[in-house]
Design a protein around this motif. Structure first.
Motif, short mmCIF file in Angstrom:
data_model
loop_
_atom_site.label_atom_id
_atom_site.label_comp_id
_atom_site.label_asym_id
_atom_site.label_seq_id
_atom_site.Cartn_x
_atom_site.Cartn_y
_atom_site.Cartn_z
N PHE A 181 0.86 -1.19 0.00
CA PHE A 181 0.00 0.00 0.00
C PHE A 181 0.89 1.24 0.00
O PHE A 181 2.00 1.22 0.51
CB PHE A 181 -0.91 0.00 1.24
CG PHE A 181 -1.75 -1.25 1.37
CD1 PHE A 181 -3.00 -1.34 0.76
CD2 PHE A 181 -1.28 -2.36 2.07
CE1 PHE A 181 -3.77 -2.49 0.87
CE2 PHE A 181 -2.05 -3.51 2.18
CZ PHE A 181 -3.29 -3.58 1.59
N GLY A 182 0.36 2.33 -0.54
CA GLY A 182 1.11 3.57 -0.56
C GLY A 182 1.87 3.76 -1.86
O GLY A 182 1.88 2.88 -2.74
N HIS A 183 2.49 4.92 -1.98
CA HIS A 183 3.20 5.24 -3.23
C HIS A 183 4.42 4.33 -3.37
O HIS A 183 5.22 4.21 -2.44
CB HIS A 183 3.64 6.71 -3.22
CG HIS A 183 4.05 7.20 -4.59
ND1 HIS A 183 5.24 6.84 -5.18
CD2 HIS A 183 3.39 7.99 -5.48
CE1 HIS A 183 5.32 7.40 -6.37
NE2 HIS A 183 4.20 8.09 -6.58
N MET A 225 10.10 2.46 2.09
CA MET A 225 9.42 1.17 2.20
C MET A 225 9.43 0.70 3.66
O MET A 225 10.47 0.68 4.32
CB MET A 225 10.14 0.13 1.32
CG MET A 225 9.38 -1.18 1.20
SD MET A 225 10.34 -2.50 0.40
CE MET A 225 10.87 -1.70 -1.11
N VAL A 226 8.26 0.36 4.14
CA VAL A 226 8.12 -0.22 5.49
C VAL A 226 7.65 -1.65 5.31
O VAL A 226 6.52 -1.89 4.86
CB VAL A 226 7.10 0.58 6.33
CG1 VAL A 226 6.91 -0.10 7.69
CG2 VAL A 226 7.56 2.02 6.51
N VAL A 227 8.52 -2.60 5.60
CA VAL A 227 8.17 -4.02 5.44
C VAL A 227 7.73 -4.57 6.80
O VAL A 227 8.47 -4.47 7.78
CB VAL A 227 9.36 -4.83 4.90
CG1 VAL A 227 8.95 -6.30 4.72
CG2 VAL A 227 9.85 -4.26 3.59
N VAL A 228 6.54 -5.10 6.83
CA VAL A 228 5.97 -5.61 8.08
C VAL A 228 6.17 -7.13 8.13
O VAL A 228 5.73 -7.85 7.23
CB VAL A 228 4.47 -5.26 8.17
CG1 VAL A 228 3.88 -5.76 9.48
CG2 VAL A 228 4.27 -3.75 8.03
N ILE A 229 6.84 -7.58 9.20
CA ILE A 229 7.23 -9.00 9.29
C ILE A 229 6.50 -9.64 10.47
O ILE A 229 6.69 -9.24 11.63
CB ILE A 229 8.76 -9.14 9.47
CG1 ILE A 229 9.48 -8.33 8.39
CG2 ILE A 229 9.17 -10.60 9.41
CD1 ILE A 229 10.98 -8.25 8.60
N GLU A 287 0.25 7.99 5.64
CA GLU A 287 1.20 9.00 6.15
C GLU A 287 2.39 9.14 5.21
O GLU A 287 3.40 9.77 5.57
CB GLU A 287 1.68 8.59 7.54
CG GLU A 287 0.55 8.35 8.53
CD GLU A 287 -0.25 9.61 8.85
OE1 GLU A 287 0.34 10.72 8.76
OE2 GLU A 287 -1.45 9.49 9.19
N GLY A 288 2.31 8.51 4.05
CA GLY A 288 3.35 8.72 3.05
C GLY A 288 4.36 7.59 2.91
O GLY A 288 5.41 7.80 2.29
N TYR A 289 4.07 6.43 3.43
CA TYR A 289 5.02 5.31 3.34
C TYR A 289 4.49 4.22 2.43
O TYR A 289 3.28 4.07 2.24
CB TYR A 289 5.30 4.74 4.75
CG TYR A 289 5.94 5.78 5.63
CD1 TYR A 289 7.31 6.01 5.58
CD2 TYR A 289 5.17 6.57 6.49
CE1 TYR A 289 7.90 6.99 6.37
CE2 TYR A 289 5.74 7.55 7.28
CZ TYR A 289 7.11 7.75 7.21
OH TYR A 289 7.70 8.74 7.98
N ARG A 290 5.41 3.46 1.87
CA ARG A 290 5.08 2.29 1.07
C ARG A 290 5.08 1.09 2.03
O ARG A 290 6.16 0.65 2.47
CB ARG A 290 6.11 2.10 -0.02
CG ARG A 290 5.98 0.83 -0.85
CD ARG A 290 4.74 0.83 -1.70
NE ARG A 290 4.83 -0.11 -2.82
CZ ARG A 290 3.80 -0.47 -3.56
NH1 ARG A 290 2.59 0.03 -3.30
NH2 ARG A 290 3.96 -1.28 -4.57
N VAL A 291 3.94 0.60 2.39
CA VAL A 291 3.84 -0.46 3.41
C VAL A 291 3.66 -1.81 2.71
O VAL A 291 2.72 -1.99 1.93
CB VAL A 291 2.65 -0.19 4.37
CG1 VAL A 291 2.62 -1.26 5.45
CG2 VAL A 291 2.79 1.20 4.99
N VAL A 292 4.57 -2.71 3.00
CA VAL A 292 4.56 -4.03 2.36
C VAL A 292 4.31 -5.10 3.42
O VAL A 292 5.01 -5.16 4.43
CB VAL A 292 5.90 -4.31 1.65
CG1 VAL A 292 5.92 -5.72 1.07
CG2 VAL A 292 6.16 -3.27 0.57
#
Lengths: 337, 224
Positions: A59-61, A66-70, A90-95
């Protein structure tokens, strides 16, 4: 009734049971007791990297940090962490991704995991590296890892091995970074009282359902039934444990490899100079400040932060805590990069 | 199928009221004329277990038999969400000196419940014991198989929150099975026995094992 008739009366139930074997519904049919994986349902969002098809969403641009959720476990999935999706606004690319063998991602046999020996944990580092590579859009894109529990261990291990690839870590209650700490934490965070409901629920089920070591539908279902409330760690006490599907073979294989090879998740962290935000929770009786200090010691720049009122993993699942504490703290941390 | 299962269930429940079970028996012990057998036991078998049983001896010529039934349940705070009923017959088939061979066939109804699911199962247990039986004591080896033949699954709202598509209902064919093997020993005095049995459990694939891979039982019989 004479004695021979009595005998037949007792044997009749068994005979009836044996005669009632008409085909009706199978417990190992995907979609009956557990959801289908990406291999059985093409509508589930997925990518294929490093030889595995992983359930993943972003999600996000695409060009943003990049915020990778583990997710934790091993063998859990990212459903409990979905509140992190709000970071995209809030402007982050959340993976998000379900690790191989977990959640809705592709399953692998116990023999496959076992064949990797001491390199099994490295496979999960390689999957993470390939995932980041898949979503990275430009060489300068920053990467922050958010790791919960086992996911925190995986994030730390990855950062230690690839210190230049990660600009920051936010981890919540990794069991330990040294294997001895992991073993001690597991021991302290579980109740093994012989007379307890939890233990007997876990063991009594084995006479109802058994599965071969690669019958993932059965084994995953059984593991899911065990993932209830933990009064010691506070997990599931203030909010329900949310999951799609557990990964039993992955869980057992990683724990087995851990016991046999004692992987060191702190290896290389002396070369990792990026900031680390380290969450621990008030209601996790097995994870108080001294333990958080001990586990976090290998990090060079770490901020310990206690989240009050919740237990293990609940900083993401209890809405009020997420909105008022976890998310603002994460945003402050992310904005420092 | 559902009507057959319902019939089976009713029969088993009726039988469980009429008779209870006793598996551990010194075939050479005590007075031959006993008719009733009562038993209490504690042990480990897929959990920490308490059990009570009743046996009714019938004479079938050269093959003495005891019709048996047992109620057992694991310990825990949520009584009585989990339990097992067994009803069947133990028959002594062969005798050579002090050695005896017997088999035990039981129909089983068992129930499991936690916050996610309730599972009710009909199964069958078949076992054999070969041992040395003296009036005051006995020692035997045992081997058996416990098959979960057909199970009914019902899931809670909590589980449906995780997987809304879960399908409740009867599942077959067999949903599970475990082999067991071990030793049983007992001492007899007057109309009473104290016995101990212990052994290992292995899943039907011969590779995996239950979370509690062994069993043990300490019991007390009174024969009347």
């Amino acid at each position: 009734m004479n004695q021979k008739n009595w005998l037949w009366a007792f044997l009749l139930p068994g005979a009836l049971a044996l005669a009632s074997c008409a085909k009706e519904r199978l417990i190992n049919e995907p979609g009956n007791l557990v959801p289908k994986t990406v291999m059985e349902d093409a509508s589930i969002p997925a990518i294929t990297v490093n030889g595995a098809t992983l359930h993943t969403e972003a999600f996000g641009h695409p060009d943003s940090t990049m915020v990778v959720v583990i997710h934790g476990g091993p063998g859990s999935d990212y459903r409990a962490l979905l509140n992190c999706k709000e970071l995209a606004q809030e402007g982050y690319r959340v993976v998000f991704y379900d690790q191989r063998g977990s959640g809705l991602s592709e399953r692998f046999s116990a023999d496959f995991y076992e064949s990797l020996g001491a390199e099994l944990v490295s496979l999960f580092y390689d999957d993470l590296h390939a995932l980041i590579g898949h979503y990275r859009t430009h060489p300068g894109q920053k990467v922050i890892l958010i790791g919960d529990s086992w996911g925190g261990m995986l994030a730390a291990g990855y950062a230690g091995r690839r210190p230049g690839e990660v600009q920051g870590l936010a981890v919540s209650e990794p069991g330990g970074l040294k294997w001895d700490d992991v073993a001690e934490y597991v021991k302290r965070s579980r109740s093994f009282k012989l007379w307890s409901e939890i233990l007997n629920d876990a063991t009594y089920l084995d006479q109802f359902i058994t599965g071969d070591e690669d019958e993932h539908q059965i084994l995953d279902y059984k593991m899911g039934l065990h993932s209830s409330v933990n009064e010691i760690t506070g997990e599931g006490v203030h909010a329900a444990n949310l999951f799609w599907r557990n990964g039993a073979a992955c869980n057992a294989s990683l724990i087995g490899a851990g016991q046999e090879y004692e992987p060191d998740f702190s290896e290389g962290l002396d070369q990792f100079g990026a900031p680390v935000l380290f969450f621990y929770t008030e209601k996790n009786a097995a994870y108080q400040l001294p333990w958080a200090q001990k586990v976090s010691a290998p990090f060079r720049h770490v901020e310990l932060f206690e989240i009050t009122g919740v237990g293990h993993s609940e900083m993401y699942t209890v809405g009020q805590v997420w909105n008022n504490v976890t998310k603002p703290k994460l945003l402050t941390f992310l904005q420092s990069f | 199928m559902k009507s057959l299962i319902s019939s089976f269930r009713i029969i088993l429940l009726i039988l469980s009221v009429q008779t209870l079970q006793a598996q551990m028996l010194n075939w050479a012990g005590g007075p031959d004329g006993f008719r009733h057998l009562f038993r209490a036991s504690v042990g480990l078998e897929h959990g920490a277990i308490l059990g009570i049983a009743y046996g009714y001896k019938v004479n079938m010529g050269p093959f003495p038999a005891v019709l048996t039934a047992e109620y057992s349940m694991p310990l825990g705070q949520d009584f009585p969400d989990d339990f097992k009923l067994r009803a069947g017959a133990q028959i002594r088939w062969a005798e050579a000196g002090d050695f005896r061979f017997s088999t035990n066939v039981n129909g089983i109804f068992r129930r499991y419940e936690n916050s996610y699911a309730r599972i009710e199962n009909f199964g069958c247990e078949v076992s054999g014991a070969l041992g040395y039986y003296r009036p005051g004591w006995y020692l035997a080896g045992e081997f058996g198989f416990d098959k979960a033949i057909v199970s009914h699954f019902r899931h809670s709202a909590s589980y449906r929150e995780s997987f809304p598509g879960v399908i409740d209902g009867w599942y077959e064919p067999a949903t599970g099975g475990n082999f067991f093997y071990g030793l049983q020993a007992g001492v007899s005095f007057g109309k009473q026995d104290i016995f101990l049995r212990a052994g290992r459990l292995i899943s039907e694939d011969f590779k995996s094992a239950p979370a509690l891979p062994f069993y043990g039982q300490l019991g007390y019989n009174v024969r009347i």
